[in-house]
Each structure stands twice: as structure tokens, then as C-alpha cells.
Scaffold this motif. Structure first.
Motif, PDB file in Angstrom:
ATOM      1  N   ASP A  19      23.787 -29.773  -3.155  1.00 48.44           N
ATOM      2  CA  ASP A  19      23.557 -28.728  -2.145  1.00 48.44           C
ATOM      3  C   ASP A  19      23.412 -27.386  -2.859  1.00 48.44           C
ATOM      4  O   ASP A  19      24.370 -26.618  -2.993  1.00 48.44           O
ATOM      5  CB  ASP A  19      24.720 -28.720  -1.157  1.00 48.44           C
ATOM      6  CG  ASP A  19      24.514 -27.708  -0.027  1.00 48.44           C
ATOM      7  OD1 ASP A  19      23.375 -27.206   0.099  1.00 48.44           O
ATOM      8  OD2 ASP A  19      25.491 -27.444   0.690  1.00 48.44           O
ATOM      9  N   VAL A  20      22.199 -27.121  -3.306  1.00 49.34           N
ATOM     10  CA  VAL A  20      21.957 -25.905  -4.100  1.00 49.34           C
ATOM     11  C   VAL A  20      22.128 -24.654  -3.259  1.00 49.34           C
ATOM     12  O   VAL A  20      22.700 -23.656  -3.700  1.00 49.34           O
ATOM     13  CB  VAL A  20      20.549 -25.954  -4.732  1.00 49.34           C
ATOM     14  CG1 VAL A  20      20.288 -24.706  -5.565  1.00 49.34           C
ATOM     15  CG2 VAL A  20      20.386 -27.222  -5.559  1.00 49.34           C
ATOM     16  N   GLU A  21      21.668 -24.675  -2.031  1.00 52.54           N
ATOM     17  CA  GLU A  21      21.696 -23.489  -1.178  1.00 52.54           C
ATOM     18  C   GLU A  21      23.030 -23.325  -0.453  1.00 52.54           C
ATOM     19  O   GLU A  21      23.192 -22.383   0.315  1.00 52.54           O
ATOM     20  CB  GLU A  21      20.567 -23.588  -0.154  1.00 52.54           C
ATOM     21  CG  GLU A  21      19.178 -23.618  -0.797  1.00 52.54           C
ATOM     22  CD  GLU A  21      18.093 -23.752   0.245  1.00 52.54           C
ATOM     23  OE1 GLU A  21      18.444 -23.887   1.452  1.00 52.54           O
ATOM     24  OE2 GLU A  21      16.913 -23.732  -0.124  1.00 52.54           O
ATOM     25  N   LYS A  22      23.988 -24.267  -0.664  1.00 50.83           N
ATOM     26  CA  LYS A  22      25.304 -24.218  -0.027  1.00 50.83           C
ATOM     27  C   LYS A  22      25.202 -24.165   1.488  1.00 50.83           C
ATOM     28  O   LYS A  22      25.949 -23.448   2.168  1.00 50.83           O
ATOM     29  CB  LYS A  22      26.104 -23.024  -0.537  1.00 50.83           C
ATOM     30  CG  LYS A  22      26.412 -23.115  -2.028  1.00 50.83           C
ATOM     31  CD  LYS A  22      27.272 -21.942  -2.478  1.00 50.83           C
ATOM     32  CE  LYS A  22      27.576 -22.054  -3.973  1.00 50.83           C
ATOM     33  NZ  LYS A  22      28.419 -20.935  -4.448  1.00 50.83           N
ATOM     34  N   SER A  23      24.252 -24.925   2.014  1.00 53.33           N
ATOM     35  CA  SER A  23      24.063 -24.983   3.463  1.00 53.33           C
ATOM     36  C   SER A  23      24.671 -26.229   4.078  1.00 53.33           C
ATOM     37  O   SER A  23      24.613 -26.428   5.288  1.00 53.33           O
ATOM     38  CB  SER A  23      22.559 -24.949   3.762  1.00 53.33           C
ATOM     39  OG  SER A  23      21.916 -26.080   3.168  1.00 53.33           O
ATOM     40  N   GLY A  24      25.238 -27.103   3.228  1.00 51.83           N
ATOM     41  CA  GLY A  24      25.811 -28.344   3.730  1.00 51.83           C
ATOM     42  C   GLY A  24      24.790 -29.440   3.870  1.00 51.83           C
ATOM     43  O   GLY A  24      25.094 -30.486   4.469  1.00 51.83           O
ATOM     44  N   VAL A  26      21.386 -31.721   1.910  1.00 56.93           N
ATOM     45  CA  VAL A  26      20.741 -32.123   0.668  1.00 56.93           C
ATOM     46  C   VAL A  26      19.431 -32.822   1.020  1.00 56.93           C
ATOM     47  O   VAL A  26      19.337 -33.531   2.022  1.00 56.93           O
ATOM     48  CB  VAL A  26      21.658 -33.067  -0.141  1.00 56.93           C
ATOM     49  CG1 VAL A  26      20.992 -33.480  -1.447  1.00 56.93           C
ATOM     50  CG2 VAL A  26      23.002 -32.396  -0.412  1.00 56.93           C
ATOM     51  N   SER A  27      18.421 -32.600   0.189  1.00 54.72           N
ATOM     52  CA  SER A  27      17.112 -33.229   0.453  1.00 54.72           C
ATOM     53  C   SER A  27      17.211 -34.744   0.338  1.00 54.72           C
ATOM     54  O   SER A  27      18.042 -35.286  -0.388  1.00 54.72           O
ATOM     55  CB  SER A  27      16.074 -32.682  -0.529  1.00 54.72           C
ATOM     56  OG  SER A  27      16.415 -33.078  -1.850  1.00 54.72           O
ATOM     57  N   LYS A  28      16.324 -35.432   1.056  1.00 56.47           N
ATOM     58  CA  LYS A  28      16.363 -36.888   1.090  1.00 56.47           C
ATOM     59  C   LYS A  28      16.005 -37.493  -0.265  1.00 56.47           C
ATOM     60  O   LYS A  28      16.564 -38.523  -0.654  1.00 56.47           O
ATOM     61  CB  LYS A  28      15.387 -37.400   2.141  1.00 56.47           C
ATOM     62  CG  LYS A  28      15.828 -37.083   3.559  1.00 56.47           C
ATOM     63  CD  LYS A  28      14.829 -37.637   4.556  1.00 56.47           C
ATOM     64  CE  LYS A  28      15.267 -37.311   5.985  1.00 56.47           C
ATOM     65  NZ  LYS A  28      14.327 -37.857   6.986  1.00 56.47           N
ATOM     66  N   SER A  29      15.117 -36.863  -0.999  1.00 56.62           N
ATOM     67  CA  SER A  29      14.747 -37.406  -2.305  1.00 56.62           C
ATOM     68  C   SER A  29      15.943 -37.398  -3.251  1.00 56.62           C
ATOM     69  O   SER A  29      16.183 -38.356  -3.997  1.00 56.62           O
ATOM     70  CB  SER A  29      13.589 -36.599  -2.886  1.00 56.62           C
ATOM     71  OG  SER A  29      13.962 -35.229  -3.037  1.00 56.62           O
ATOM     72  N   GLN A  30      16.712 -36.305  -3.205  1.00 53.44           N
ATOM     73  CA  GLN A  30      17.901 -36.245  -4.056  1.00 53.44           C
ATOM     74  C   GLN A  30      18.938 -37.285  -3.634  1.00 53.44           C
ATOM     75  O   GLN A  30      19.591 -37.911  -4.468  1.00 53.44           O
ATOM     76  CB  GLN A  30      18.507 -34.842  -4.007  1.00 53.44           C
ATOM     77  CG  GLN A  30      17.651 -33.788  -4.708  1.00 53.44           C
ATOM     78  CD  GLN A  30      18.260 -32.402  -4.576  1.00 53.44           C
ATOM     79  OE1 GLN A  30      18.796 -32.048  -3.517  1.00 53.44           O
ATOM     80  NE2 GLN A  30      18.148 -31.612  -5.645  1.00 53.44           N
ATOM     81  N   LEU A  31      19.064 -37.482  -2.313  1.00 55.55           N
ATOM     82  CA  LEU A  31      20.014 -38.487  -1.834  1.00 55.55           C
ATOM     83  C   LEU A  31      19.577 -39.892  -2.233  1.00 55.55           C
ATOM     84  O   LEU A  31      20.404 -40.765  -2.508  1.00 55.55           O
ATOM     85  CB  LEU A  31      20.181 -38.393  -0.321  1.00 55.55           C
ATOM     86  CG  LEU A  31      20.912 -37.149   0.192  1.00 55.55           C
ATOM     87  CD1 LEU A  31      20.975 -37.158   1.709  1.00 55.55           C
ATOM     88  CD2 LEU A  31      22.327 -37.082  -0.382  1.00 55.55           C
ATOM     89  N   LYS A  32      18.245 -40.129  -2.253  1.00 55.07           N
ATOM     90  CA  LYS A  32      17.766 -41.432  -2.679  1.00 55.07           C
ATOM     91  C   LYS A  32      18.112 -41.678  -4.143  1.00 55.07           C
ATOM     92  O   LYS A  32      18.534 -42.777  -4.534  1.00 55.07           O
ATOM     93  CB  LYS A  32      16.271 -41.529  -2.475  1.00 55.07           C
ATOM     94  CG  LYS A  32      15.860 -41.630  -1.014  1.00 55.07           C
ATOM     95  CD  LYS A  32      14.338 -41.686  -0.879  1.00 55.07           C
ATOM     96  CE  LYS A  32      13.933 -41.750   0.595  1.00 55.07           C
ATOM     97  NZ  LYS A  32      12.461 -41.808   0.743  1.00 55.07           N
ATOM     98  N   ASP A  57      11.647 -41.141   8.246  1.00 51.18           N
ATOM     99  CA  ASP A  57      11.548 -40.078   9.258  1.00 51.18           C
ATOM    100  C   ASP A  57      10.337 -39.226   8.903  1.00 51.18           C
ATOM    101  O   ASP A  57      10.020 -39.008   7.736  1.00 51.18           O
ATOM    102  CB  ASP A  57      12.813 -39.225   9.268  1.00 51.18           C
ATOM    103  CG  ASP A  57      12.919 -38.411  10.547  1.00 51.18           C
ATOM    104  OD1 ASP A  57      11.904 -38.258  11.234  1.00 51.18           O
ATOM    105  OD2 ASP A  57      14.032 -37.934  10.838  1.00 51.18           O
ATOM    106  N   ASP A  58       9.670 -38.761   9.941  1.00 50.52           N
ATOM    107  CA  ASP A  58       8.524 -37.885   9.670  1.00 50.52           C
ATOM    108  C   ASP A  58       8.974 -36.571   9.062  1.00 50.52           C
ATOM    109  O   ASP A  58       8.245 -35.935   8.307  1.00 50.52           O
ATOM    110  CB  ASP A  58       7.738 -37.642  10.960  1.00 50.52           C
ATOM    111  CG  ASP A  58       7.119 -38.925  11.489  1.00 50.52           C
ATOM    112  OD1 ASP A  58       6.902 -38.999  12.704  1.00 50.52           O
ATOM    113  OD2 ASP A  58       6.880 -39.860  10.670  1.00 50.52           O
ATOM    114  N   ASP A  59      10.197 -36.175   9.479  1.00 45.93           N
ATOM    115  CA  ASP A  59      10.717 -34.909   8.968  1.00 45.93           C
ATOM    116  C   ASP A  59      11.307 -35.160   7.583  1.00 45.93           C
ATOM    117  O   ASP A  59      12.210 -35.971   7.408  1.00 45.93           O
ATOM    118  CB  ASP A  59      11.792 -34.379   9.916  1.00 45.93           C
ATOM    119  CG  ASP A  59      12.295 -33.028   9.476  1.00 45.93           C
ATOM    120  OD1 ASP A  59      11.698 -32.444   8.558  1.00 45.93           O
ATOM    121  OD2 ASP A  59      13.311 -32.584  10.056  1.00 45.93           O
ATOM    122  N   ASP A  60      10.754 -34.491   6.613  1.00 46.28           N
ATOM    123  CA  ASP A  60      11.233 -34.654   5.245  1.00 46.28           C
ATOM    124  C   ASP A  60      12.272 -33.603   4.899  1.00 46.28           C
ATOM    125  O   ASP A  60      12.462 -33.254   3.736  1.00 46.28           O
ATOM    126  CB  ASP A  60      10.050 -34.560   4.281  1.00 46.28           C
ATOM    127  CG  ASP A  60      10.411 -35.103   2.900  1.00 46.28           C
ATOM    128  OD1 ASP A  60       9.780 -34.695   1.919  1.00 46.28           O
ATOM    129  OD2 ASP A  60      11.351 -35.944   2.825  1.00 46.28           O
TER     130      ASP A  60
END
Length: 621
Positions: A19-24, A26-32, A57-60
Motif C-alpha cells: 500500500d504505497v499511498e497508505k490508502s488501505g 493494493v492493486s490487483k496485480s501486486q496482490l496476484k 472484474d472489469d474494474d482494475d
């Protein structure tokens, strides 16, 4: 704390690091990528279809931790099997992700990366089960004390309190980066070499995170060759593993611990000291420590491991952590109870102040009543003075009567003293009389005993006299019979000779008996001597009978042998040789000499002087 909770703590740091932006989120690619790495380190078969299906999901856009948790639980954590993977690899993966973002030591770094990783693992182990992860000051102090104990130094509590009081420390506890910053500052480890700090961190890490109860060298006796070899032993709650050396690369054996195992201390032998043995169901392992302290530590640690296995616990420090948490909760409850008690005391204080105001009003009313009481008291005092005067008059009269009574009592006391003196004298006299009476009784008892002994001796003497009289009568009867039976004796001399030899043996027995009872018959010796004289006279008569008495040159000797015929007469005579007659006469002469020198036998010997056989022959003692 179960395995799932431990893994979640490490994965939480990896997720927050992404979580680089500290928003809680994480991008899906990183989670994969994270999920793929978790599949690898947890030794779970990869399932790309499930991964794509879950994140389809369509939303990336990014995914929050709440959105990632269902996939993490269903496809990863639910498939984890304890023992199939290395927990340290999972921790290293998560540490690698989170250290790149958060761990940036400034200035002169005290801790190497490996030590920082181990401290991070210790922090996760001792942190509270709530997010964001923090470690309360009590656990920080516990961990620092363990490290200082491993380094054989004392914890600097002043520096620790100063650091806790800083603004960088959260109110509810330490975050891991603040903890690592405190360790990197070097304030708590000032003057200690880095190698010592690294060794201490590794030791505490292996003990707490690796569940190592104890490690060290021990001498082990071989099962086959029965020789002693030094091995490096590592003790965990369920196993005792031993290696060739402390680098733990060449494992030589594994001892499974269960409830059937036990530890016993052994006496020193085979040149080894501080010995003990570990008994399992199948084998007995003999071990030797370097000293008594090490043996005690090893036996205690093995017993602790067995106890943990029996209780179904996999980690000692997990159990200790739960106990410390329970103690903190109990302290918190006591603190809350104390606060409640203080509140109750405050309420009681307010109630007390209110009652004090009411008491002041009551005191005012009491003062008014006191004035009335004083007036009544004055009136009662006057009455009391009058009554006291009357009592003084009566007291004087009583004093005079008391003086007369005391004089009478003095006279009676003197009389009583004289009576007591007289009673003491009478008691002393009575005691002396009792002693004299006891002495008299004892003297009478002794006299009775002596009289009884005297009567017994007289009775014995009387019995002996009777025996002597009967002996005399038997002797006289025997002499008369001897005179009547001279002819028969001449014919039966051979048989009498044998009887005489038997009588000689009996005489020896009588002499032995005489020596035993000689002291009992001293008073009867004179009469016994007279009886002995009579016996000797009879022996002389017997000897005379043995000499030749036949007329016309016919001789009868002791060796005469009678051979009766069918009609009862003598059919023939055999004259013994001169040598036989001389021997027998010499024996008889010796017996006469001995009998003339000795006293006559006692009662026991006299009773056997004369006995007759069933065929008419007489035995001579």
C-alpha cells in the motif's frame, strides 16, 4: 495464538508494504504476485484459475484488505498444513516486502539485516492480536530482558523509560519500526560488541520463535558401540534432535518425546560425571553434561518439554505469553476495581461530610442538654456529699470492727501455724514408720525365702537318708542272698563278670553324677562314708568268694565258665588260663584301691546299686 494468526500477522505487513499511498488498498496485480509467492513458500499447489476467477472484474482498481481476506482465507490459509512448509521462509518473504518500504536505519547502523529480521519476527510473536500490530511496554521489557540475559548484562531501565516517554511511541504500545529504531540507536546496548548482540538475538529468536527450549553440547553413549561421543543437542517441545556440531548441518538422530518418556539422574561411572538418562518406550539414552548446573538445566528442560507435549501445547513461549496476558488482564481488572473502590470511597467521603454537618447540629442540641444536665448534676452532688458524710461515719465504725477482727485473726493464724508444724512432724514420722515397715516386710520375705530353701534342703536330705536306708537294706538282703546262692554264683561267674564290666561303666556315670551333686550333699557325707565302708566290706566278701574254696585241690577262679545241661546241672567246667586270671584279679585290685580312696555315690548313684535281671542274675554297679 494459532498458525493462522501468526501467518496473518506476517502477511499483514506485506500487504501494508504494497500500500504505497497508505490508502488501505493494493492493486490487483501486486496482490496476484503476493498470492503467487505465498503459494510457493507455503508449499500449496498453484491454482491460477481460482486466482483469476476471484480477481475477475472489469474494474482494475485497487483492493482493500477486507476484499483480499476472503480469497486469502479460502484459497491459501485453509489449505495450509502445518509441518509441510518452513515458517521462516514466509517471514522472510513478508520481511523483504515490508523492509524495503519501512526499514531505513539512519546513521551508524548497529543491527545487521539478519538481526533486524529476527527482531521483527520476535516483535510479531509478542505483539497483541489486534491491528495495527503493536507491542505493549511490558512485552518490550520482557524481550529486552531476555536479550540482556543472553548477553549476560543488566537491562538499562532508565534508557528504556526515557524512550517509552517519547512522542514517537504510541500510547497503547510500540510499533515495530519504533522498536527497531530503539535497538539501532545503541543506547540500550552501549559498550557491547555487535557479535555478542547478534548471538544474543539469534539465541532468543531460536528460543521464542523456533520453540527451542535448550541447546548445547552433551556427551551421548552409543547404542551399539557403547562409546561416548559429544553431540550438539536441540530440544523442542516434542523432539530432542542431536547433530554432529553446533552448525546443525549433519543431523545424527531424533528422539520423539511423549508422555511415556521420563528423565532420571544417574551416578557417575565409566569416567563420566553429571550423567542422566532419557527413557522412552523403546530405548534408553545415556547422556553426560559438563557440570551439575547444566545437568539440572537439561533435565528440567526435558521435563518441561514432556509436560508441554502431554498438555497438548506446541510452544512454551506461547503458553507464557498467554499467561502474561492473563496476568495483565487481571492487573487491569484489579486497577479498575481499585478505581471503583476509590469512587466508592469518594462517595462515602461526601456522605461523611454531610453527616458531619448533621452531627454539628446534634452537638448544638447536646450543648443545650448539657446545661440542663449540669444543673441536675449540681443537685445530685449536694445529695452525694450528704450521703458521703453518713458513709464516713459508718466507715469509721467498720474500721474499728476490722481492727478487732484482725487481732483475732492474728491469734488464729498463730494457732494454725502451730497446727501445720505439728502436721508436718506427724507426716515425717509417718513416712519414717512406713519405711521401717517396708524394711520389716522385706526382711520377713527374705526370711520366708530362706526358710523355704532350708525346708527344701531338709526334704532333700531326708530323701537321701531314705535312699541310704533302702540301700543298706538292699545290701543286707543281697549279702544274705549271696550266702544262700554261693553255689549258683560260682556257676554263673562268667555272666557276672560281664555284668561287673557293665557295672563298672555305670559306676563311671554315677561318679560323674556325684560330682554334679557333691555340693548339695555336704551335710550327708559322714553317713555316705559309712555306707561306702559297708560297700567295700561287701566287695571284700565278693573277692573272697572268687578265691578257690574247693577241697581236695579243686580250684574255682573268676574265669570259671558254666555250661548248663538240659537237666539244669553242670556238665563240664573250663578252667581259664593263669594269664586271664591274673588280669582279672589285677583289675579287681585296682578297683578296690580306687573305691577305698573315693566317697560313696550320692542319692542318684545309690539308687542304682543293686538291680536284678529278669532271669535271676544280679547287676553290680
Amino acid at each position: 495464538m494459532d498458525l493462522r494468526s501468526e501467518l496473518l500477522k506476517s502477511i499483514w505487513y506485506a500487504f501494508t508494504a504494497l500500500d504505497v499511498e497508505k490508502s488501505g488498498k493494493v492493486s490487483k496485480s501486486q496482490l496476484k504476485v503476493l498470492s503467487h509467492n505465498l503459494y510457493t513458500v507455503l508449499c500449496i499447489p498453484h491454482d491460477p484459475a481460482a486466482l483469476e476467477e476471484h480477481f475477475r472484474d472489469d474494474d482494475d482498481g485497487p483492493v482493500s484488505s477486507q476484499g483480499y481476506m476472503p480469497y486469502l482465507n479460502k484459497y491459501i490459509l485453509d489449505k495450509v498444513v502445518e509441518g509441510t512448509f518452513v515458517k521462516e521462509n514466509v517471514d522472510e518473504l513478508c520481511w523483504t516486502l515490508t523492509a524495503k518500504k519501512n526499514y531505513r536505519p539512519e546513521g551508524k547502523c548497529v543491527l545487521p539485516g539478519k538481526d533486524a529480521f529476527r527482531l521483527w519476527c520476535l516483535f510479531i510473536f509478542l505483539s497483541e492480536d489486534r491491528y495495527p500490530l503493536v507491542m505493549i511496554p511490558d512485552e518490550v521489557e520482557y524481550l529486552l530482558k531476555k536479550l540482556c540475559m543472553a548477553m549476560s548484562v543488566e537491562l538499562n531501565c532508565v534508557e528504556l523509560e526515557d524512550f517509552i516517554s517519547q512522542d514517537s511511541v504510541q500510547q497503547n504500545g510500540f510499533i515495530v519500526w519504533a522498536f527497531l529504531e530503539m535497538m539501532n540507536s545503541g543506547k540500550l546496548t552501549r559498550g557491547i560488541a555487535k557479535e555478542t548482540i547478534s548471538m544474543a538475538i539469534e539465541e532468543v529468536y531460536r528460543e521464542i520463535v523456533g520453540d527451542v527450549l535448550k541447546e548445547g553440547y552433551l556427551w551421548k553413549k552409543g547404542q551399539l558401540r557403547r562409546n561416548w561421543i559429544e553431540r550438539w543437542f536441540t530440544l523442542r517441545p516434542s523432539t530432542l534432535i542431536y547433530f554432529t556440531s553446533e552448525d546443525r548441518k549433519d543431523r545424527k538422530g531424533n528422539i520423539q518425546l511423549d508422555g511415556n518418556c521420563c528423565v532420571e539422574v544417574l551416578p557417575d561411572r565409566d569416567g563420566k560425571r553429571c550423567m542422566f538418562c532419557l527413557k522412552t518406550l523403546t530405548k534408553t539414552y545415556e547422556l553426560s553434561a559438563s557440570d551439575t548446573k547444566q545437568r539440572q538445566e537439561w533435565t528440567t528442560a526435558i521435563q518441561t518439554a514432556i509436560r508441554l507435549h502431554v498438555e497438548g501445547k506446541t510452544s512454551l513461549h506461547k503458553d507464557l505469553k498467554l499467561k502474561r496476558r492473563e496476568q495483565r488482564e487481571q492487573r487491569e481488572k484489579r486497577r479498575e476495581a481499585k478505581e471503583q473502590e476509590l469512587q466508592r470511597l469518594r462517595a462515602l467521603q461526601e456522605e461523611r461530610e454531610r453527616k458531619m454537618a448533621e452531627l454539628e447540629l446534634l452537638k448544638e442540641a447536646q450543648r443545650q442538654a448539657q446545661a440542663l444536665l449540669e444543673q441536675d448534676e449540681q443537685r445530685r452532688r449536694q445529695q452525694h456529699e450528704q450521703l458521703q458524710q453518713a458513709l464516713e461515719i459508718q466507715l469509721k465504725e467498720a474500721e474499728e470492727a476490722r481492727a478487732s477482727m484482725q487481732a483475732e485473726m492474728a491469734l488464729k493464724e498463730a494457732e494454725a501455724e502451730r497446727q501445720r508444724t505439728r502436721i508436718k512432724e506427724l507426716e515425717a514420722m509417718q513416712q519414717r514408720l512406713e519405711e521401717a515397715l517396708q524394711q520389716e516386710i522385706k526382711a520377713r520375705q527374705d526370711e520366708e525365702a530362706f526358710r523355704y530353701a532350708q525346708a527344701r534342703l531338709l526334704a532333700e536330705e531326708e530323701e537321701k537318708m531314705k535312699a541310704l536306708m533302702s540301700l543298706r537294706e538292699e545290701q543286707e538282703e543281697y549279702i544274705q542272698r549271696a550266702q544262700r546262692e554261693k553255689q549258683e554264683l560260682k556257676q554263673e561267674m562268667e555272666s557276672k563278670s560281664r555284668a561287673l564290666e557293665e557295672a563298672q561303666m555305670q559306676l563311671e556315670e554315677v561318679r560323674a553324677n556325684r560330682h554334679r551333686v557333691d555340693q548339695d550333699v555336704v551335710a550327708a557325707q559322714r553317713k555316705l562314708r559309712q555306707a561306702s565302708t559297708n560297700v567295700k566290706h561287701w566287695n571284700v566278701q565278693m573277692n573272697r568268694l572268687m578265691h578257690p574254696i574247693g577241697p581236695g585241690g579243686m580250684h574255682i577262679t573268676l574265669g570259671l565258665e558254666k555250661r548248663p545241661s538240659v537237666g539244669g546241672s553242670f556238665s563240664s567246667f573250663r578252667i581259664p588260663s593263669q594269664k586271664d586270671s591274673g588280669l582279672r584279679l589285677r583289675q579287681k585290685s585296682d578297683e578296690q584301691d580306687e573305691e577305698s580312696k573315693e566317697n560313696m555315690e550320692s542319692r542318684g548313684g545309690c539308687e542304682s546299686d543293686k538291680r536284678f535281671s529278669t532271669n535271676g542274675d544280679m547287676e553290680i554297679p
